[in-house]
Design a protein around this motif. Structure first.
Motif, short mmCIF file in Angstrom:
data_model
loop_
_atom_site.label_atom_id
_atom_site.label_comp_id
_atom_site.label_asym_id
_atom_site.label_seq_id
_atom_site.Cartn_x
_atom_site.Cartn_y
_atom_site.Cartn_z
N UNK A 28 31.91 -30.77 17.04
CA UNK A 28 32.10 -31.77 17.94
C UNK A 28 31.63 -31.26 19.42
N UNK A 29 31.50 -30.10 19.73
CA UNK A 29 31.16 -29.66 21.05
C UNK A 29 29.82 -29.16 21.21
N UNK A 59 25.18 -36.74 13.28
CA UNK A 59 26.73 -37.06 13.72
C UNK A 59 27.58 -36.18 12.93
N UNK A 60 27.32 -36.04 11.45
CA UNK A 60 27.94 -35.45 10.53
C UNK A 60 27.79 -33.99 10.82
N UNK A 61 26.68 -33.62 10.86
CA UNK A 61 26.55 -31.97 11.21
C UNK A 61 27.32 -31.72 12.58
N UNK A 62 27.19 -32.40 13.42
CA UNK A 62 27.98 -31.98 14.79
C UNK A 62 29.37 -31.93 14.60
N UNK A 74 28.72 -22.07 7.93
CA UNK A 74 28.90 -23.18 8.97
C UNK A 74 28.12 -22.84 10.13
N UNK A 75 27.79 -24.15 10.73
CA UNK A 75 26.69 -23.80 12.03
C UNK A 75 27.21 -23.57 13.42
N UNK A 76 28.76 -23.58 13.41
CA UNK A 76 29.66 -23.59 14.75
C UNK A 76 29.49 -22.08 15.09
N UNK A 77 29.28 -22.33 16.80
CA UNK A 77 29.37 -21.24 17.51
C UNK A 77 28.27 -20.17 17.00
N UNK A 78 27.19 -20.51 16.85
CA UNK A 78 25.81 -19.65 16.42
C UNK A 78 24.94 -19.78 17.39
#
Ligand SMILES: [Zn+2]
Ligand SMILES: [Zn+2]
Length: 387
Positions: A28-29, A59-62, A74-78
């Motif tokens: 979400x960030x 929206x789903x991905x974020x 997962x796509x976070x912090x990359x």
């Protein structure tokens, strides 16, 4: 100044070395940052992004991650940039590219398959068997910008030439971002058999894909085209895009209404775009015996399905991912010939800096938002409500 070896640029369209880009942090960030402008390789071009539409999948991905998959996880912090429904102007050419010229306006489809697996060889590049294998030491050539590689919430991106669709000057930036949405609907109808002239079609769920599904089915000659949904304002747009009948599922039983409209037998095809938990069971009762159902949306949880009804009635079920088999080119052909007005689903435009606000409008459907577009340049400096 941007001048990587082997890459063709033009003094008419200078490219900076760095660009503004949104990146995904924690779920979400989103953070606005600077990134180097990416470099196109063989069979790739650099696209200056002029406009990008927000999709429910963004929206789903974020918020949750999948179906995005970055470096195998997962796509976070990359330091990864989401966004996949964009259009723009060709700004530089990778080695050997002569299919496009610098300055040419294009819109994009999402999936560039590896080109070598059995699915890619059959035109099913959205089901590439090397999906996501394009990072580190692994380079299978697969890209799905905004899902497995950097996407469009930024100023420049590289695209394989197979993902480009040339657009006419008369098509606005906003309309061009909708080609891939119409292309997804087109792919669904392609997978159902493609020959829908004179056949009856139900579209369930009047989101962007459903509404443009109505338009594409009608442009292909389907008769009648029936749209079901729960919001009258969206059903009204469906009528404007070519639906012969609309059914508000809050006011009547959608299955009964559809069957009644078709002499009690049900329709030949259903394109399911709602993702509602009971949508499959309703769709298989809307089609006639031997009919076909295309699933273009899905619920989060697993749902029970009436398999006996499917088997006894020889019903075909298809799942589709994205926009394969060059469906975007066929969708663009309809749009550039003005066979339907896709801009009816575009409701809001914001500048790139206001992406979080744009996402809020899309998520909460503020002001009846349907398709919300973010523009990186030009007259989008302030929010304009499209008519
Ligand atoms: Zn999308
Ligand atoms: Zn492949």
């Amino acid at each position: 100044m941007y001048a990587p070896p082997g890459v063709k640029t033009s003094p008419d369209m200078p490219v900076p070395d760095t660009m503004r880009a949104w990146v995904l942090g924690d779920p979400g960030e989103l953070k606005l940052t600077d990134k180097p402008v990416p470099v196109p390789k063989r069979a790739e071009v650099l696209v200056r992004i002029d406009a990008v539409a927000i999709c429910a999948t963004d929206l789903e991905v974020i918020a949750h991650g999948p179906p995005a998959m970055i470096q195998g996880g997962l796509p976070f912090n990359k330091n990864w940039t989401p966004g996949h429904e964009y259009m723009g102007t060709v700004a530089a050419l990778g080695p050997g590219v002569d299919e496009y010229t610098i300055g040419q306006r294009v819109t994009v489809e999402i999936h560039a398959g590896c080109g070598q697996c059995k699915r890619c060889r059959a035109g099913m590049y959205t089901s590439c068997h090397n999906y996501g294998l394009n990072y580190g030491d692994v380079d299978k050539g697969h890209r799905a910008n905004g899902f497995t590689t950097d996407g469009g919430f930024c100023e420049y991106q590289v695209n394989n030439i197979n993902t480009l669709v040339a657009i006419p000057d008369a098509m606005s930036d906003e309309e061009a971002t909708l080609v891939v949405t119409a292309g997804t609907a087109m792919y669904g109808l392609t997978e159902l058999g493609g020959l829908v002239a004179g056949e009856s079609v139900v579209v369930t769920g009047p989101g962007p894909i459903g509404l443009l599904g109505v338009a594409v089915a009608k442009a292909l000659g389907a008769q009648p085209v029936i749209l079901t949904g729960t919001r009258d304002n969206r059903l009204k747009i469906g009528l404007e895009l070519g639906a012969d009948y609309v059914v508000n599922a809050r006011q009547e039983n959608a299955v009964e209404a559809v069957r009644k409209l078709n002499g009690g037998k049900g329709v030949d095809y259903v394109v399911e775009c709602s993702g509602a938990p009971n949508a499959v069971n309703e769709a298989i009762r809307m089609v006639n015996r031997g009919g076909k159902v295309c699933l273009a949306a899905f619920p989060h949880e697993e749902v029970p399905v009436d398999v006996a009804h499917i088997v006894r009635n020889n019903i075909y079920l298809y799942g589709i991912r994205g926009e394969g088999k060059s469906a975007t080119h066929r969708a663009e052909a309809f749009m550039s010939q003005k066979r339907f007005d896709a801009t009816k689903v575009h409701t809001h435009t914001f500048p790139l800096e206001d992406l979080p606000t744009a996402i809020k409008y899309a998520r909460e459907r503020i002001d009846d938002a349907i398709k919300v577009v973010v523009k990186t340049r030009g007259s989008a400096a302030q929010r304009v409500a499209a008519e």
